[in-house]
Design a protein around this motif. Structure first.
Motif, PDB file in Angstrom:
ATOM      1  N   VAL A   1      38.569  34.300  27.747  1.00 24.97           N
ATOM      2  CA  VAL A   1      40.009  34.524  27.549  1.00 24.97           C
ATOM      3  C   VAL A   1      40.289  34.580  26.049  1.00 24.97           C
ATOM      4  O   VAL A   1      39.592  33.930  25.259  1.00 24.97           O
ATOM      5  N   ARG A   2      41.302  35.385  25.700  1.00 24.93           N
ATOM      6  CA  ARG A   2      41.717  35.470  24.315  1.00 24.93           C
ATOM      7  C   ARG A   2      42.256  34.098  23.897  1.00 24.93           C
ATOM      8  O   ARG A   2      43.006  33.484  24.672  1.00 24.93           O
ATOM      9  N   LYS A   3      41.882  33.615  22.727  1.00 24.94           N
ATOM     10  CA  LYS A   3      42.356  32.289  22.310  1.00 24.94           C
ATOM     11  C   LYS A   3      43.873  32.332  22.075  1.00 24.94           C
ATOM     12  O   LYS A   3      44.405  33.340  21.620  1.00 24.94           O
ATOM     13  N   CYS A   4      44.564  31.231  22.383  1.00 26.56           N
ATOM     14  CA  CYS A   4      46.018  31.223  22.135  1.00 26.56           C
ATOM     15  C   CYS A   4      46.314  31.042  20.665  1.00 26.56           C
ATOM     16  O   CYS A   4      47.357  31.438  20.185  1.00 26.56           O
ATOM     17  N   SER A   5      45.414  30.391  19.948  1.00 21.11           N
ATOM     18  CA  SER A   5      45.622  30.241  18.504  1.00 21.11           C
ATOM     19  C   SER A   5      44.231  30.178  17.877  1.00 21.11           C
ATOM     20  O   SER A   5      43.268  29.808  18.554  1.00 21.11           O
ATOM     21  N   PRO A   6      44.122  30.545  16.590  1.00 23.39           N
ATOM     22  CA  PRO A   6      42.795  30.590  15.977  1.00 23.39           C
ATOM     23  C   PRO A   6      42.048  29.263  16.061  1.00 23.39           C
ATOM     24  O   PRO A   6      40.818  29.238  16.089  1.00 23.39           O
TER      25      PRO A   6
ATOM     26  N   LYS B   1      41.017  24.643  20.942  1.00 21.97           N
ATOM     27  CA  LYS B   1      39.799  23.855  21.154  1.00 21.97           C
ATOM     28  C   LYS B   1      38.986  24.373  22.332  1.00 21.97           C
ATOM     29  O   LYS B   1      38.924  23.736  23.384  1.00 21.97           O
ATOM     30  N   VAL B   2      38.412  25.563  22.172  1.00 25.94           N
ATOM     31  CA  VAL B   2      37.524  26.091  23.221  1.00 25.94           C
ATOM     32  C   VAL B   2      36.224  26.558  22.581  1.00 25.94           C
ATOM     33  O   VAL B   2      36.187  26.899  21.398  1.00 25.94           O
ATOM     34  N   GLY B   3      35.159  26.596  23.373  1.00 27.93           N
ATOM     35  CA  GLY B   3      33.896  27.170  22.919  1.00 27.93           C
ATOM     36  C   GLY B   3      34.074  28.676  22.834  1.00 27.93           C
ATOM     37  O   GLY B   3      34.708  29.281  23.699  1.00 27.93           O
ATOM     38  N   VAL B   4      33.552  29.282  21.767  1.00 31.01           N
ATOM     39  CA  VAL B   4      33.798  30.704  21.528  1.00 31.01           C
ATOM     40  C   VAL B   4      32.485  31.483  21.568  1.00 31.01           C
ATOM     41  O   VAL B   4      31.465  31.040  21.034  1.00 31.01           O
ATOM     42  N   MET B   5      32.533  32.674  22.207  1.00 27.68           N
ATOM     43  CA  MET B   5      31.333  33.515  22.266  1.00 27.68           C
ATOM     44  C   MET B   5      31.020  34.070  20.881  1.00 27.68           C
ATOM     45  O   MET B   5      31.910  34.458  20.151  1.00 27.68           O
ATOM     46  N   CYS B   6      29.736  34.108  20.576  1.00 29.74           N
ATOM     47  CA  CYS B   6      29.308  34.635  19.275  1.00 29.74           C
ATOM     48  C   CYS B   6      27.840  35.053  19.393  1.00 29.74           C
ATOM     49  O   CYS B   6      27.248  34.969  20.475  1.00 29.74           O
ATOM     50  N   LEU B   7      27.282  35.489  18.277  1.00 28.52           N
ATOM     51  CA  LEU B   7      25.837  35.688  18.206  1.00 28.52           C
ATOM     52  C   LEU B   7      25.306  34.601  17.282  1.00 28.52           C
ATOM     53  O   LEU B   7      25.958  34.252  16.291  1.00 28.52           O
TER      54      LEU B   7
ATOM     55  N   GLU C   1      32.797  23.625  15.236  1.00 31.69           N
ATOM     56  CA  GLU C   1      31.752  24.194  14.377  1.00 31.69           C
ATOM     57  C   GLU C   1      32.244  25.443  13.642  1.00 31.69           C
ATOM     58  O   GLU C   1      31.538  25.989  12.808  1.00 31.69           O
ATOM     59  N   LEU C   2      33.437  25.916  14.001  1.00 28.54           N
ATOM     60  CA  LEU C   2      33.983  27.101  13.330  1.00 28.54           C
ATOM     61  C   LEU C   2      34.500  26.698  11.954  1.00 28.54           C
ATOM     62  O   LEU C   2      35.323  25.792  11.838  1.00 28.54           O
ATOM     63  N   THR C   3      34.023  27.403  10.923  1.00 21.89           N
ATOM     64  CA  THR C   3      34.505  27.085   9.574  1.00 21.89           C
ATOM     65  C   THR C   3      35.855  27.777   9.372  1.00 21.89           C
ATOM     66  O   THR C   3      36.221  28.663  10.147  1.00 21.89           O
ATOM     67  N   GLU C   4      36.553  27.392   8.317  1.00 26.33           N
ATOM     68  CA  GLU C   4      37.837  28.008   7.977  1.00 26.33           C
ATOM     69  C   GLU C   4      37.657  29.530   7.827  1.00 26.33           C
ATOM     70  O   GLU C   4      38.474  30.313   8.322  1.00 26.33           O
ATOM     71  N   ALA C   5      36.567  29.930   7.153  1.00 32.94           N
ATOM     72  CA  ALA C   5      36.311  31.364   6.916  1.00 32.94           C
ATOM     73  C   ALA C   5      36.124  32.098   8.245  1.00 32.94           C
ATOM     74  O   ALA C   5      36.643  33.196   8.442  1.00 32.94           O
ATOM     75  N   MET C   6      35.410  31.465   9.183  1.00 34.14           N
ATOM     76  CA  MET C   6      35.189  32.106  10.483  1.00 34.14           C
ATOM     77  C   MET C   6      36.500  32.206  11.263  1.00 34.14           C
ATOM     78  O   MET C   6      36.759  33.220  11.928  1.00 34.14           O
ATOM     79  N   ILE C   7      37.305  31.178  11.167  1.00 34.84           N
ATOM     80  CA  ILE C   7      38.589  31.179  11.882  1.00 34.84           C
ATOM     81  C   ILE C   7      39.451  32.351  11.402  1.00 34.84           C
ATOM     82  O   ILE C   7      40.145  33.001  12.173  1.00 34.84           O
TER      83      ILE C   7
ATOM     84  N   TYR D   1      36.422  35.835  15.997  1.00 33.92           N
ATOM     85  CA  TYR D   1      35.935  34.839  16.978  1.00 33.92           C
ATOM     86  C   TYR D   1      37.116  34.481  17.895  1.00 33.92           C
ATOM     87  O   TYR D   1      37.744  33.448  17.747  1.00 33.92           O
ATOM     88  N   ASN D   2      37.417  35.431  18.790  1.00 42.28           N
ATOM     89  CA  ASN D   2      38.699  35.334  19.481  1.00 42.28           C
ATOM     90  C   ASN D   2      38.597  35.051  20.968  1.00 42.28           C
ATOM     91  O   ASN D   2      39.595  34.971  21.648  1.00 42.28           O
ATOM     92  N   PHE D   3      37.374  34.937  21.482  1.00 43.96           N
ATOM     93  CA  PHE D   3      37.247  34.831  22.940  1.00 43.96           C
ATOM     94  C   PHE D   3      36.572  33.540  23.384  1.00 43.96           C
ATOM     95  O   PHE D   3      35.419  33.285  23.055  1.00 43.96           O
ATOM     96  N   GLY D   4      37.340  32.732  24.117  1.00 44.28           N
ATOM     97  CA  GLY D   4      36.847  31.432  24.580  1.00 44.28           C
ATOM     98  C   GLY D   4      36.250  31.548  25.976  1.00 44.28           C
ATOM     99  O   GLY D   4      36.730  32.343  26.804  1.00 44.28           O
ATOM    100  N   VAL D   5      35.220  30.762  26.234  1.00 39.70           N
ATOM    101  CA  VAL D   5      34.575  30.806  27.563  1.00 39.70           C
ATOM    102  C   VAL D   5      35.329  29.915  28.557  1.00 39.70           C
ATOM    103  O   VAL D   5      35.952  28.929  28.171  1.00 39.70           O
TER     104      VAL D   5
END
Ligand code: UTP
Length: 408
Positions: A262-267, A270-276, A288-294, A305-309
């Motif tokens: 699901v699309r995150k409601c805010s950057p 508190k959800v785990g986010v799909m990534c590589l 674990e998401l840094t400010e820069a990644m957010i 990094y917008n999609f939470g599992v």
């Protein structure tokens, strides 16, 4: 195992206190304790000293998701592929129901929780009703594998039998038990639940496939020709199970695993986010998401990094077989653990007092070669029940059910 062998096993791992009350036990209790010592894998406790290395991640980069617009363009094609796979008996469903649901605070298995207002509506009932929609549409029953734990197996099986499986064909329902792990204090000293019993708890939702293997369930999978397994959590009452479009999209994209997101409601949600992670699919935890990644954006100008599992995955069985012997890391989960103290008194802590050890399904994703993050509408598919009230609770789930026209 005899008493001397038990003593020797315990002294190697510094857990001699487990036999403290041995002489006070009845013969049968003594036997049970020795059997338990024999069975328990104390090596999980090593994850306390390896705490930092277990959480260290590789290089995290964004992964592209199939968003709602893209899905809509191809819906017909994907649904056709998915329905064909279901009708051919190639899809099975795995309900993860071995958790303790401690935050909900009910003594019963979570699936037995009644969220009804004017009538009984049990969580299990909602899940079966959701699955039945696909059964009716495809004209085929889908094998449903239900994972329980030693803590809730009998109550779960009895309840579902008593409710006549909420109308599901019992020939397509299979139960299996997950593994258990000892629970310890923060220093790694294992708690005793009773004088003759080590405190053990379900070892997390990541061991479901290996538990299926140990319980002989893979024979059923192979015999039935199941090629895909849709794994999902017990506590989302809007869960779409064996969703034809999701199945079709994952097959069409030739991925090892599909993950509903699901699309995150805010950057900073508190959800785990799909990534590589080092180029392989992975899930990064919110902390674990840094400010820069957010703040990072993709080509479309959207957060990268917008999609939470939402704990709904479709795994290719062939690829699961390839990871069966891969070791998964144990994660430490701080919990309130009931125990008996040095004076033999039962203590029920009100604050977390130690660790439970869990392997997590998100670590399985990283073992897969490719993953399709597949977007779904949060309000239609995500109503988790974690707490009794407040966020992700019975109250919020009831609201979402109402929004979706479900009578409670
Ligand atoms: P949670 O992580 O929410 O854990 O589980 P939980 O045990 O249900 O609840 P709390 O944390 O004690 O309040 C997510 C999903 O994974 C399953 C749960 O049943 C739920 O469907 N699960 C969790 C297992 O099947 N086994 C486990 O050991 C842990």
């Amino acid at each position: 195992m005899n008493l001397n062998e038990a003593k020797s096993k315990l002294s190697k791992v510094g857990q001699e206190h487990i036999l403290k009350y041995y002489d006070e036990l009845s013969e049968i209790e003594k036997e049970n304790l020795i059997d338990q010592i024999d069975l328990v894998d104390f090596s999980v406790l090593e994850s306390i000293s390896n705490k930092d290395s277990a959480t260290r991640k590789g290089v995290i980069t964004p992964i592209e998701a199939m968003d709602l617009a893209e899905i809509d363009c191809k819906r017909e094609e994907y649904e056709e592929i998915g329905l064909r796979a279901i009708s051919n008996g190639e899809v099975g469903a795995v309900l993860l129901a071995g958790g303790m649901g401690t935050r909900l605070g009910s003594d019963d298995p979570k699936g037995m929780y009644n969220i009804g207002i004017t009538k009984d509506v049990f969580i299990f009932e909602r899940i079966i009703a959701n699955l039945m929609e696909v059964v009716n549409r495809s004209g085929s029953y889908i094998h449903l594998f239900i994972m329980t734990s030693d803590k809730n197996h009998t109550r779960t099986t009895d309840f579902l039998k008593e409710k006549n499986y909420f109308g599901y064909s019992k020939d397509f329902i299979h139960f299996f038990r997950q593994g258990m792990a000892p629970a310890s204090d923060y220093k790694g000293k294992v708690f005793m639940e009773e004088k003759g019993k080590i405190a053990c708890s379900p070892n997390g939702n990541g061991g479901w496939y290996s538990s299926m293997a140990t319980n002989g369930i893979l024979d059923t999978i192979k015999r039935s020709g199941i090629k895909w397994l849709n794994v999902f959590a017990v506590d989302n009452v809007l869960q779409r199970i064996a969703d034809p479009c999701f199945i079709g999209a994952t097959i069409a994209k030739n991925c090892s695993v599909g993950a509903k997101v699901v699309r995150k409601c805010s950057p900073d949600e508190k959800v785990g986010v799909m990534c590589l992670e080092d180029g392989r699919p992975s899930i990064v935890e919110y902390y674990e998401l840094t400010e820069a990644m957010i703040n990072e954006k993709n080509d479309k100008g959207e957060p990268a990094y917008n999609f939470g599992v939402i704990l709904n995955y479709l795994f290719k069985v062939e690829d699961l077989d390839n990871i069966l012997d891969k070791e998964m890391p144990y994660h430490l989960v701080e919990k309130k653990i009931q125990y008996i103290d040095d004076n033999g008194m039962i203590i029920k802590p009100t604050e977390p007092n130690g660790y439970k050890f869990e392997v997590l399904i998100l670590d399985m994703i990283h073992l897969m070669d490719s993953c399709l993050p597949y977007e779904v509408i949060r309000e239609k598919e995500f109503a988790p029940i974690k707490n009794r009230s407040g966020v992700d609770s019975v109250d919020t789930a009831r609201e979402l059910c109402k929004l979706n026209g479900i009578e409670l």
